[in-house]
Motif scaffolding. Structure first.
Motif, PDB file in Angstrom:
ATOM      1  N   LEU A 120      13.658   1.192   6.680  1.00 47.61           N
ATOM      2  CA  LEU A 120      14.589   0.673   5.681  1.00 47.61           C
ATOM      3  C   LEU A 120      14.197  -0.766   5.351  1.00 47.61           C
ATOM      4  CD1 LEU A 120      17.196   1.435   4.159  1.00 47.61           C
ATOM      5  CD2 LEU A 120      18.480   0.394   6.010  1.00 47.61           C
ATOM      6  N   GLY A 121      14.114  -1.080   4.074  1.00 45.79           N
ATOM      7  CA  GLY A 121      13.705  -2.414   3.678  1.00 45.79           C
ATOM      8  C   GLY A 121      12.236  -2.664   3.984  1.00 45.79           C
ATOM      9  N   ASP A 122      11.419  -1.640   3.774  1.00 44.07           N
ATOM     10  CA  ASP A 122       9.994  -1.690   4.085  1.00 44.07           C
ATOM     11  C   ASP A 122       9.318  -2.869   3.400  1.00 44.07           C
ATOM     12  OD1 ASP A 122       7.505  -0.114   5.057  1.00 44.07           O
ATOM     13  OD2 ASP A 122       7.087  -0.575   2.973  1.00 44.07           O
ATOM     14  N   ALA A 123       8.416  -3.539   4.157  1.00 44.62           N
ATOM     15  CA  ALA A 123       7.738  -4.717   3.615  1.00 44.62           C
ATOM     16  C   ALA A 123       6.860  -4.340   2.417  1.00 44.62           C
ATOM     17  CB  ALA A 123       6.897  -5.362   4.701  1.00 44.62           C
ATOM     18  N   ASN A 124       6.375  -3.100   2.410  1.00 40.35           N
ATOM     19  CA  ASN A 124       5.552  -2.669   1.289  1.00 40.35           C
ATOM     20  C   ASN A 124       6.393  -2.210   0.108  1.00 40.35           C
ATOM     21  OD1 ASN A 124       2.770  -2.862   2.374  1.00 40.35           O
ATOM     22  ND2 ASN A 124       3.653  -1.536   3.921  1.00 40.35           N
ATOM     23  N   GLY A 125       7.698  -2.283   0.282  1.00 40.16           N
ATOM     24  CA  GLY A 125       8.576  -1.946  -0.828  1.00 40.16           C
ATOM     25  C   GLY A 125       8.719  -0.453  -1.066  1.00 40.16           C
ATOM     26  N   VAL A 126       8.420   0.355  -0.031  1.00 41.92           N
ATOM     27  CA  VAL A 126       8.631   1.788  -0.207  1.00 41.92           C
ATOM     28  C   VAL A 126      10.133   2.046  -0.190  1.00 41.92           C
ATOM     29  CG1 VAL A 126       8.153   4.080   0.695  1.00 41.92           C
ATOM     30  CG2 VAL A 126       6.457   2.282   0.919  1.00 41.92           C
ATOM     31  N   GLY A 127      10.669   2.333  -1.340  1.00 37.28           N
ATOM     32  CA  GLY A 127      12.110   2.507  -1.436  1.00 37.28           C
ATOM     33  C   GLY A 127      12.586   3.735  -0.709  1.00 37.28           C
ATOM     34  N   ALA A 128      11.769   4.796  -0.755  1.00 43.10           N
ATOM     35  CA  ALA A 128      12.188   6.062  -0.152  1.00 43.10           C
ATOM     36  C   ALA A 128      12.120   5.938   1.363  1.00 43.10           C
ATOM     37  CB  ALA A 128      11.324   7.196  -0.639  1.00 43.10           C
ATOM     38  N   SER A 129      13.080   5.211   1.914  1.00 41.31           N
ATOM     39  CA  SER A 129      13.099   4.909   3.332  1.00 41.31           C
ATOM     40  C   SER A 129      12.943   6.168   4.171  1.00 41.31           C
ATOM     41  CB  SER A 129      14.415   4.214   3.656  1.00 41.31           C
ATOM     42  OG  SER A 129      14.713   4.354   5.017  1.00 41.31           O
ATOM     43  N   GLY A 130      12.008   6.096   5.127  1.00 43.03           N
ATOM     44  CA  GLY A 130      11.824   7.210   6.048  1.00 43.03           C
ATOM     45  C   GLY A 130      10.767   8.201   5.619  1.00 43.03           C
ATOM     46  N   THR A 131      10.257   8.060   4.405  1.00 43.02           N
ATOM     47  CA  THR A 131       9.235   8.995   3.956  1.00 43.02           C
ATOM     48  C   THR A 131       7.847   8.491   4.363  1.00 43.02           C
ATOM     49  OG1 THR A 131       9.197   7.889   1.819  1.00 43.02           O
ATOM     50  CG2 THR A 131      10.551   9.856   1.997  1.00 43.02           C
ATOM     51  N   PRO A 132       6.895   9.414   4.566  1.00 48.50           N
ATOM     52  CA  PRO A 132       5.569   9.016   5.027  1.00 48.50           C
ATOM     53  C   PRO A 132       4.708   8.477   3.896  1.00 48.50           C
ATOM     54  CG  PRO A 132       5.649  11.381   4.775  1.00 48.50           C
ATOM     55  CD  PRO A 132       7.027  10.876   4.452  1.00 48.50           C
ATOM     56  N   TYR A 133       3.906   7.482   4.198  1.00 44.84           N
ATOM     57  CA  TYR A 133       3.005   6.918   3.203  1.00 44.84           C
ATOM     58  C   TYR A 133       1.897   6.193   3.945  1.00 44.84           C
ATOM     59  CZ  TYR A 133       4.489   2.164   4.189  1.00 44.84           C
ATOM     60  OH  TYR A 133       4.707   0.958   4.822  1.00 44.84           O
ATOM     61  N   PHE A 134       0.869   5.810   3.238  1.00 44.13           N
ATOM     62  CA  PHE A 134      -0.125   4.909   3.823  1.00 44.13           C
ATOM     63  C   PHE A 134      -0.577   3.915   2.777  1.00 44.13           C
ATOM     64  CE2 PHE A 134      -4.327   6.338   2.214  1.00 44.13           C
ATOM     65  CZ  PHE A 134      -4.002   7.581   1.666  1.00 44.13           C
ATOM     66  N   THR A 135      -1.119   2.816   3.272  1.00 40.29           N
ATOM     67  CA  THR A 135      -1.604   1.766   2.391  1.00 40.29           C
ATOM     68  C   THR A 135      -3.111   1.676   2.575  1.00 40.29           C
ATOM     69  OG1 THR A 135       0.459   0.629   2.852  1.00 40.29           O
ATOM     70  CG2 THR A 135      -1.215  -0.619   1.681  1.00 40.29           C
ATOM     71  N   ALA A 136      -3.848   1.962   1.521  1.00 37.16           N
ATOM     72  CA  ALA A 136      -5.299   2.092   1.616  1.00 37.16           C
ATOM     73  C   ALA A 136      -5.947   0.830   2.192  1.00 37.16           C
ATOM     74  CB  ALA A 136      -5.877   2.402   0.246  1.00 37.16           C
ATOM     75  N   ARG A 137      -5.501  -0.325   1.758  1.00 31.49           N
ATOM     76  CA  ARG A 137      -6.141  -1.563   2.172  1.00 31.49           C
ATOM     77  C   ARG A 137      -5.945  -1.808   3.660  1.00 31.49           C
ATOM     78  NH1 ARG A 137     -10.424  -4.673   0.485  1.00 31.49           N
ATOM     79  NH2 ARG A 137      -9.956  -6.893   0.426  1.00 31.49           N
ATOM     80  N   GLN A 138      -4.849  -1.253   4.233  1.00 36.36           N
ATOM     81  CA  GLN A 138      -4.613  -1.435   5.670  1.00 36.36           C
ATOM     82  C   GLN A 138      -5.361  -0.370   6.479  1.00 36.36           C
ATOM     83  OE1 GLN A 138      -0.348  -1.592   5.804  1.00 36.36           O
ATOM     84  NE2 GLN A 138      -0.310  -3.549   4.727  1.00 36.36           N
ATOM     85  N   VAL A 139      -4.932   0.864   6.379  1.00 31.77           N
ATOM     86  CA  VAL A 139      -5.632   1.959   7.059  1.00 31.77           C
ATOM     87  C   VAL A 139      -5.791   3.098   6.062  1.00 31.77           C
ATOM     88  CG1 VAL A 139      -5.743   3.371   9.136  1.00 31.77           C
ATOM     89  CG2 VAL A 139      -4.324   1.316   9.125  1.00 31.77           C
ATOM     90  N   PRO A 140      -7.022   3.356   5.620  1.00 32.80           N
ATOM     91  CA  PRO A 140      -7.196   4.443   4.671  1.00 32.80           C
ATOM     92  C   PRO A 140      -7.189   5.798   5.382  1.00 32.80           C
ATOM     93  CG  PRO A 140      -9.305   3.443   5.157  1.00 32.80           C
ATOM     94  CD  PRO A 140      -8.277   2.676   5.941  1.00 32.80           C
ATOM     95  N   CYS A 141      -7.147   6.860   4.604  1.00 26.62           N
ATOM     96  CA  CYS A 141      -7.185   8.212   5.164  1.00 26.62           C
ATOM     97  C   CYS A 141      -8.627   8.559   5.517  1.00 26.62           C
ATOM     98  CB  CYS A 141      -6.632   9.200   4.150  1.00 26.62           C
ATOM     99  SG  CYS A 141      -6.837  10.924   4.647  1.00 26.62           S
ATOM    100  N   GLU A 142      -8.820   9.098   6.726  1.00 25.29           N
ATOM    101  CA  GLU A 142     -10.173   9.427   7.177  1.00 25.29           C
ATOM    102  C   GLU A 142     -10.589  10.829   6.733  1.00 25.29           C
ATOM    103  OE1 GLU A 142     -12.392   7.517   8.672  1.00 25.29           O
ATOM    104  OE2 GLU A 142     -11.109   5.741   8.831  1.00 25.29           O
ATOM    105  N   MET A 143      -9.739  11.502   6.038  1.00 27.29           N
ATOM    106  CA  MET A 143     -10.039  12.834   5.506  1.00 27.29           C
ATOM    107  C   MET A 143     -10.501  13.808   6.593  1.00 27.29           C
ATOM    108  SD  MET A 143     -11.659  11.883   1.787  1.00 27.29           S
ATOM    109  CE  MET A 143     -12.241  13.535   1.419  1.00 27.29           C
ATOM    110  N   CYS A 144      -9.678  13.992   7.628  1.00 27.57           N
ATOM    111  CA  CYS A 144      -9.968  14.960   8.691  1.00 27.57           C
ATOM    112  C   CYS A 144     -10.188  16.335   8.072  1.00 27.57           C
ATOM    113  CB  CYS A 144      -8.790  15.073   9.666  1.00 27.57           C
ATOM    114  SG  CYS A 144      -8.158  13.520  10.277  1.00 27.57           S
ATOM    115  N   GLU A 145     -11.187  17.056   8.596  1.00 26.38           N
ATOM    116  CA  GLU A 145     -11.481  18.359   8.014  1.00 26.38           C
ATOM    117  C   GLU A 145     -10.363  19.369   8.268  1.00 26.38           C
ATOM    118  OE1 GLU A 145     -15.291  19.963   8.888  1.00 26.38           O
ATOM    119  OE2 GLU A 145     -16.321  18.310   7.890  1.00 26.38           O
ATOM    120  N   ASP A 146      -9.684  19.223   9.439  1.00 28.94           N
ATOM    121  CA  ASP A 146      -8.621  20.205   9.744  1.00 28.94           C
ATOM    122  C   ASP A 146      -7.256  19.766   9.223  1.00 28.94           C
ATOM    123  OD1 ASP A 146      -8.676  18.081  11.455  1.00 28.94           O
ATOM    124  OD2 ASP A 146      -8.079  19.212  13.228  1.00 28.94           O
TER     125      ASP A 146
END
Lengths: 308, 297
Positions: A108-134
């Motif tokens: 709640l009140g996420d520093a990245n401004g994700v309003g949808a509190s509690g929903t999953p997200y990622f920030t590319a500049r911090q940790v990008p997705c490694e594209m796991c094959e599975d």
């Protein structure tokens, strides 16, 4: 209950018997029945009205808060944002099964401004997705907010990279940085280097990193690895990064190819002003100058998903 | 009963209300007078510990949170209320979530829906703390909304989910905020809990007893509860009112304790917390099953 605020500590104690007395005895002017009915109607109206007001507040709040900021990307396989918010129960199981701690649940009140509190997200500049094959995050989703139909991570569309700053991108300055191109897991498809003439030095080439939306998964590795203090290439939700041609537009060269020849007959070739190339006096009829031979202005590189 | 209503002198009444259960401690000893409270706290904290063992110590017995979890990699559990809102919002969930919700539904239909509120819900720790503080500080209760508000709110959240196309109550649900904040990072989640605490300080059992639509939902699952509190020794009741003072849903006690019918508390709002069993110096109550019609006379 609300009409006797003067009762100490636990209001429920003396009330029950008094209520029983009150309904049994004739209650003054209005008569017992109408008094009870009025109290009942008041109570129901109060409860219903209060509940509706609260729900309205919740609804408006959710409306206002649901916008996803430009830097927040959904996990692979996420449904379109509106469907996603109907499906995601915010349990964080995708976050738990992400081996690289890429995913986060927005507090709640996420520093990245994700309003949808509690929903999953990622920030590319911090940790990008490694594209796991599975794709463990998708498998972990119990509700289908992340679509289990996604089995090939290369088909994921978490976002879309866009080289947003042509003024500071080192390749646009004529240097050979190429880092975003080299780290791209879908190299030579999602990002290509397009060779252009460098009009500043007039004797060098510029190799412009160019993103192609039909292959970019939006993993964010390019943005993560951009060597600039502030990334010149950024990954954004597709809706933000992708333009759209009007549906009635037809690309002449494509139509020509489809038809196997010009649809409107041979064209007169007029000399192009400002082209330093030796005059192409007797141009073969019907042959347009090929697009890449034009000197290209740096601020207008081949577009996203456009011609290469 | 009305004649014996205020026990003791008027000046003694507030003191008594501040610390209900003192008599029980005197008569039965501290441990016996806190048996169910202690058990309940152990269960509540154990559930939190199970969820926290992963993120804190890397022991992944349970993943996720109260809204949806996976235990030992095989047992899915999903909050049926959240899933119902998801359905209202127009999403048909995967089998995993549906099975998880079915297991939870089956459990609470047998155990009693509001067992969730008393034994599982982490916000119970907050509202119990508020109720305790309110009694100790002798705070008068402010205006509490009608008890039915929560049921209207339950319906309204489903409508809001359908209209907004999202899981409406999850935007504000302090229950989820508690778990998510604790397991995934706080942010401003503590504000939601502080708000509930502050509200319950001013309004007696305001949140759990009047507003929380989650409690209202689980209350709907309480009609078939097997585990129930009963008052077999109700003839021994000396109207000390301690049970009413500690009960989070005081209206449920009366029919069983003062009525002439079944001594079993059948009201689905009863959270089966067992606090009345603890605080009764006369040992009137028992935690038993719904078919236990024994009544000592």
């Amino acid at each position: 209950m609300a009409d006797r605020p003067d009762i100490p500590a636990t209001p429920d104690l003396p009330r029950a018997p008094r209520r029983a007395d009150g309904t049994a005895a004739p209650a003054g002017a209005g008569g017992p029945a109408s008094g009870a009915r009025r109290r009942f109607i008041n109570g129901v109206a109060g409860a219903a009205g209060g509940a509706c007001l609260m729900a309205l507040g919740v609804g408006l709040y959710s409306r206002q808060a649901r916008a996803l900021p430009a830097q927040a990307l959904r996990p692979p396989g996420a449904l379109a944002e509106a469907d996603f918010l109907a499906a995601c129960v915010r349990c964080g199981l995708c976050v738990r099964d992400c081996p690289y701690d890429t995913l986060k649940l927005a507090p709640l009140g996420d520093a990245n401004g994700v309003g949808a509190s509690g929903t999953p997200y990622f920030t590319a500049r911090q940790v990008p997705c490694e594209m796991c094959e599975d794709i463990p995050c998708v498998k972990a989703c119990p509700t289908g907010a992340l679509d289990h139909g996604l089995t090939d991570i290369n088909q994921a569309r978490m976002g879309l990279a866009a080289l947003v700053d042509h003024e500071s991108c080192l390749n646009f300055l004529g240097l050979r940085c190429d880092v975003c191109y080299r780290v791209c897991p879908v190299i030579d498809q999602a990002i290509t280097l397009e060779k252009m003439h460098n009009p500043r030095s007039d004797r060098h080439a510029m190799l412009l990193p160019t993103v192609h939306s039909d292959h970019c998964t939006g993993c964010g590795k390019c943005e993560k690895s951009c060597v600039l203090p502030e990334a010149a290439i950024k990954v954004m939700p597709v809706a933000l990064a992708k333009g759209k041609l009007p549906s009635h537009y037809r690309k002449g060269w494509e139509e020509k190819e489809k038809a196997g020849g010009s649809l409107i007959g041979d064209q007169v070739q007029l000399p192009a002003r400002g082209v330093d190339a030796p005059p192409v006096s007797p141009a073969p009829a019907g042959d347009l100058p090929a697009a890449p031979s034009h000197p290209v202005v740096p601020s207008a590189p081949p577009g996203l998903g456009g011609e290469r | 009963m009305a004649a014996t209503m205020p026990p003791g002198t008027p000046s003694a009444a507030p003191a008594r209300m501040a610390r209900p259960g003192l008599e029980s401690v005197r008569v039965r000893g501290w441990l016996a007078a806190h048996k169910w409270l202690l058990l309940r706290r152990i269960v509540q904290l154990s559930i939190l510990a199970l969820f926290l063992a992963g993120p804190w110590f890397g022991v992944w017995l349970v993943k996720g949170n109260l809204t949806s979890s996976l235990t030992l990699g095989v047992l899915p559990l999903t909050d049926p209320y959240a899933l119902l809102q998801s359905l209202a919002a127009g999403h048909w969930p995967y089998k995993t979530a549906l099975i998880g919700a079915a297991i939870v539904l089956a459990f609470y239909l047998l155990a009693g829906g509001r067992v969730f509120c008393g034994w599982v819900c982490p916000v119970n720790l907050v509202t119990d703390a508020a109720a305790w503080s309110r009694r100790r500080l002798g705070l008068k209760t402010g205006k509490t909304p009608a008890e039915a508000t929560r049921r209207w709110l339950l319906g309204a959240t489903l409508v809001a989910s359908a209209l907004s196309g999202g899981i409406a109550w999850e935007w504000v649900n302090p229950v989820s905020f508690f778990h998510r904040s604790l397991f995934f990072g706080w942010g401003l989640g503590w504000l939601a809990l502080a708000a509930v605490f502050a509200y319950d300080l001013t309004a007696s059992r305001g949140w759990c007893g009047h507003l929380c639509p989650m409690g209202a939902f689980y209350s709907l699952l309480g009609k078939t509860a097997l585990v129930r509190v009963t008052a077999p020794a109700r003839s021994r009741c000396n109207d000390c009112m301690d049970c009413f003072a500690v009960c989070p849903e005081p209206q449920v006690i009366r029919p069983a304790l003062k009525g002439s019918g079944s001594p079993v508390i059948l009201a689905s709002d009863c959270t089966t917390c067992g606090r009345c069993v603890d605080v009764c110096a006369q040992d009137v109550f028992r935690l038993s099953h719904r078919f236990d019609q024994r009544s000592m006379s």
